[in-house]
Design an enzyme around this catalytic site. Sequence first.
Site, PDB file in Angstrom:
ATOM      1  N   GLU A 107      -1.432   1.971   3.302  1.00  0.00           N
ATOM      2  CA  GLU A 107      -0.731   0.552   2.844  1.00  0.00           C
ATOM      3  C   GLU A 107      -1.244  -0.435   3.115  1.00  0.00           C
ATOM      4  O   GLU A 107      -1.107  -1.551   2.447  1.00  0.00           O
ATOM      5  CB  GLU A 107       0.842   0.861   3.778  1.00  0.00           C
ATOM      6  CG  GLU A 107       1.783  -0.402   3.474  1.00  0.00           C
ATOM      7  CD  GLU A 107       1.474  -1.595   4.347  1.00  0.00           C
ATOM      8  OE1 GLU A 107       2.222  -2.550   3.937  1.00  0.00           O
ATOM      9  OE2 GLU A 107       0.720  -1.701   5.024  1.00  0.00           O
TER      10      GLU A 107
ATOM     11  N   ASP B  88       9.295  -0.852   7.757  1.00  0.00           N
ATOM     12  CA  ASP B  88       7.871  -1.271   8.175  1.00  0.00           C
ATOM     13  C   ASP B  88       7.903  -2.342   9.145  1.00  0.00           C
ATOM     14  O   ASP B  88       8.632  -3.346   8.759  1.00  0.00           O
ATOM     15  CB  ASP B  88       7.301  -1.854   6.661  1.00  0.00           C
ATOM     16  CG  ASP B  88       5.657  -2.112   7.049  1.00  0.00           C
ATOM     17  OD1 ASP B  88       5.455  -2.122   8.294  1.00  0.00           O
ATOM     18  OD2 ASP B  88       4.983  -2.512   5.996  1.00  0.00           O
TER      19      ASP B  88
END
Length: 496
Positions: A311, A340
């Site tokens: 990511e 997140d």
Amino acid sequence: MRKFAIGAAVALTASLGVVPQAAAASQPDLAKLVTVKDIRRHLEAFQEIADYNGGNRAAGAPGFEVSVKYVVSQLKKAGYTPQIQKFEFDYWAEKSPAAFAQTAPGPADYKPGTDFLTMQYSGSGDVTAAATAVDVPAEGAGNAGCEAADFDGFAKGSIALIQRGTCSFAIKAENAKTAGASAVVIYNRPDEQGPVNGTLGAPFSLPVLATPYALGAELVKAAQAGTLKLHVKTDTESGKKPASNVIAETKYGRSDNVVVVGAHLDSVPEGPGINDNGSGSSTILAVAQQIGKLGKKGLKNKVRFAWWGAEEEGLLGSEHYVTTLPDAEKAKIALNLNFDMTASPNGVRGVYAGSVEGAPAGSGALEKIFNDYYAKRKLPTVPSEFNGRSDYGPFLEAGIPAGGIDTGAEGIKTAEEAKIFGGTAGQPYDACYHAKCDRITNINWNLLDTNADGVAYATQKLALSTLPVNGEALRTAKRRAALKQAAEYRGGHLVR
């Protein structure tokens, strides 16, 4: 509207009603089953893994590979059959420190880390040239450099000064290259602090640096006066490295209406990434370990848990997953929940603002699910920008509804937010964002606790029904029988 035969209509009315609340209430409360103690155990494991593997859990590095093995091991113990989806990504590193300086109208040397950063995937180069400001916004973020027309009249060979905003850094840099730039300097938005810590997503041929807004604005004025010359030097290398996603789904539930719950597993090379994003990864792992207790009655839709790789390299793991999924399988995904950074030390309780114009239908419903849950608990929330910055981005691109919660990254806490949530106004939500100090001491346990409750609640609710998101109501055995019976009647006549 045609009427069914009387007998069929009575049966259908009885069986198509709303699912009784008593039935839902009899289910275990997943939010109570998922404890901070369980999440902390996973966070401590990720911290130890980083400490013994170079200080980080970055994709392509040993700490990430061991983190993958840990998640897989924990899932197997919980009864899952996890799948590891491997892929390669473009690797990039700085071979030696970059340099940035002003050579005219007067000399000035800038400090790395404070005054500038090398954009990830920047190319190598040593350039001294005049600087040209590109499409300077009158105010706010603007969309400088996002269109080829922004570079009309651009002097070839000069260094492009472009403000961050709207489109990706890669688009800005590529447009600058096409216009003949010798290097690119991207300065931050006026509402963000520090230099942009960003990525171009793939190896690029020109040097690309990032600066804070204040320095960028100062350079723009000199460039507009026609007196600015800059020196930019970068020394980088790139290649390919392996990474992987970990995927596991519940035993029960509809396989044609899947709830995807994801969090990225990798850190940046600078640190262990315990808030970013050990917090989200550990939370969904704890949820995955407990969700089986809902049983067949509570899992009407399959829940697919995903720990994304790379990511921090540009959402590469989630992008690989979405883009390589066959269209028929993609159509079976009801929605994506993304978590997140859920424990920022100076954070807020942010809910993705899925009701924003242009978002896939159903994203606003996910926003409401979280907001309603916290409102009932009298816990405040604030909208979190729905910009595709994290792993829900590729799902949005595919037209899949998305939602989630976060607690903030490098952004600055406002005075109003400090009144609501406590903490310190004028300081970053996470001062250790993308830094060595993002350790277990960097966790806001109170925020993590209530955020974990929200993760568990939304997951349980959507595992039962996704009706407000994509129109798919809960299907019980009686409902399926009624639908089948209804299909056999047309205009009061039996059709077989």
